[in-house]
Design a protein around this motif. Sequence first.
Motif, PDB file in Angstrom:
ATOM      1  N   UNK A 127       0.842  -1.199   0.000  1.00  0.00           N
ATOM      2  CA  UNK A 127       0.000   0.000   0.000  1.00  0.00           C
ATOM      3  C   UNK A 127       0.875   1.246   0.000  1.00  0.00           C
ATOM      4  N   UNK A 128       1.879   1.270   0.873  1.00  0.00           N
ATOM      5  CA  UNK A 128       2.776   2.432   0.946  1.00  0.00           C
ATOM      6  C   UNK A 128       3.567   2.613  -0.350  1.00  0.00           C
ATOM      7  N   UNK A 132      -0.250   4.923  -0.798  1.00  0.00           N
ATOM      8  CA  UNK A 132      -1.238   4.941   0.275  1.00  0.00           C
ATOM      9  C   UNK A 132      -0.575   4.963   1.633  1.00  0.00           C
ATOM     10  N   UNK A 133      -1.390   5.118   2.663  1.00  0.00           N
ATOM     11  CA  UNK A 133      -0.875   5.144   4.031  1.00  0.00           C
ATOM     12  C   UNK A 133      -1.339   3.956   4.851  1.00  0.00           C
ATOM     13  N   UNK A 134      -2.520   3.478   4.557  1.00  0.00           N
ATOM     14  CA  UNK A 134      -3.123   2.447   5.391  1.00  0.00           C
ATOM     15  C   UNK A 134      -4.050   1.597   4.531  1.00  0.00           C
ATOM     16  N   UNK A 138      -7.318   1.556   0.451  1.00  0.00           N
ATOM     17  CA  UNK A 138      -7.329   0.585  -0.644  1.00  0.00           C
ATOM     18  C   UNK A 138      -8.739   0.358  -1.180  1.00  0.00           C
ATOM     19  N   UNK A 139      -8.858   0.440  -2.508  1.00  0.00           N
ATOM     20  CA  UNK A 139     -10.098  -0.002  -3.158  1.00  0.00           C
ATOM     21  C   UNK A 139     -10.048  -1.523  -3.298  1.00  0.00           C
ATOM     22  N   UNK A 140      -8.921  -2.031  -3.834  1.00  0.00           N
ATOM     23  CA  UNK A 140      -8.672  -3.469  -3.826  1.00  0.00           C
ATOM     24  C   UNK A 140      -7.175  -3.732  -3.867  1.00  0.00           C
ATOM     25  N   UNK A 153      -5.769   2.259  -5.191  1.00  0.00           N
ATOM     26  CA  UNK A 153      -6.200   3.105  -4.082  1.00  0.00           C
ATOM     27  C   UNK A 153      -7.528   3.767  -4.404  1.00  0.00           C
ATOM     28  N   UNK A 154      -8.274   4.131  -3.356  1.00  0.00           N
ATOM     29  CA  UNK A 154      -9.564   4.807  -3.523  1.00  0.00           C
ATOM     30  C   UNK A 154      -9.360   6.171  -4.127  1.00  0.00           C
TER      31      UNK A 154
END
Length: 154
Positions: A127-128, A132-134, A138-140, A153-154
């Motif tokens: 994710x990172x 992303x951070x967390x 995440x979308x998927x 990511x969302x």
Amino acid sequence: MFYQNPQGLVRTLIVGALAYVALVLFLRISGKRTLAKLNAFDLVVTVALGSTLSAILLQESIALAEGLVALALLIAAQYLVTFLSIRSQRFASLVRSEPALLAKDGRALEDAMKRERITHHEVLSAVRANGGNDISDVEFLILESDGTISVRLK
């Protein structure tokens, strides 16, 4: 004991150079897929090619011609498996794993992660790496057939 005899060094240089050139030619002829990181069979062939090249170089009991036949056999087997995989879904499922959904809509899918033996640390690292951070970002998140993790990511 730095070496046993000068003939061994000369043999390693000559056979090594010829085997290397032959392997590069075989790989160019067979196409990009031979060394692709796509499934377990691809990994096995890649490791076997390296091991065979090593044996050709270091074992005087293996003649160059025998080693080249072994390399050609491995590449031909890889070609046959990919040929059959493209033409038969049933065969493809035997040699290739399917992607696995590990997280969806900001939630980790614990059962899938356990089944695929993926830790939360690995998921968060992916994710990172994708900005992303967390997990909530995440979308998927999908574990691909080649072992990489794809993140949207969302």
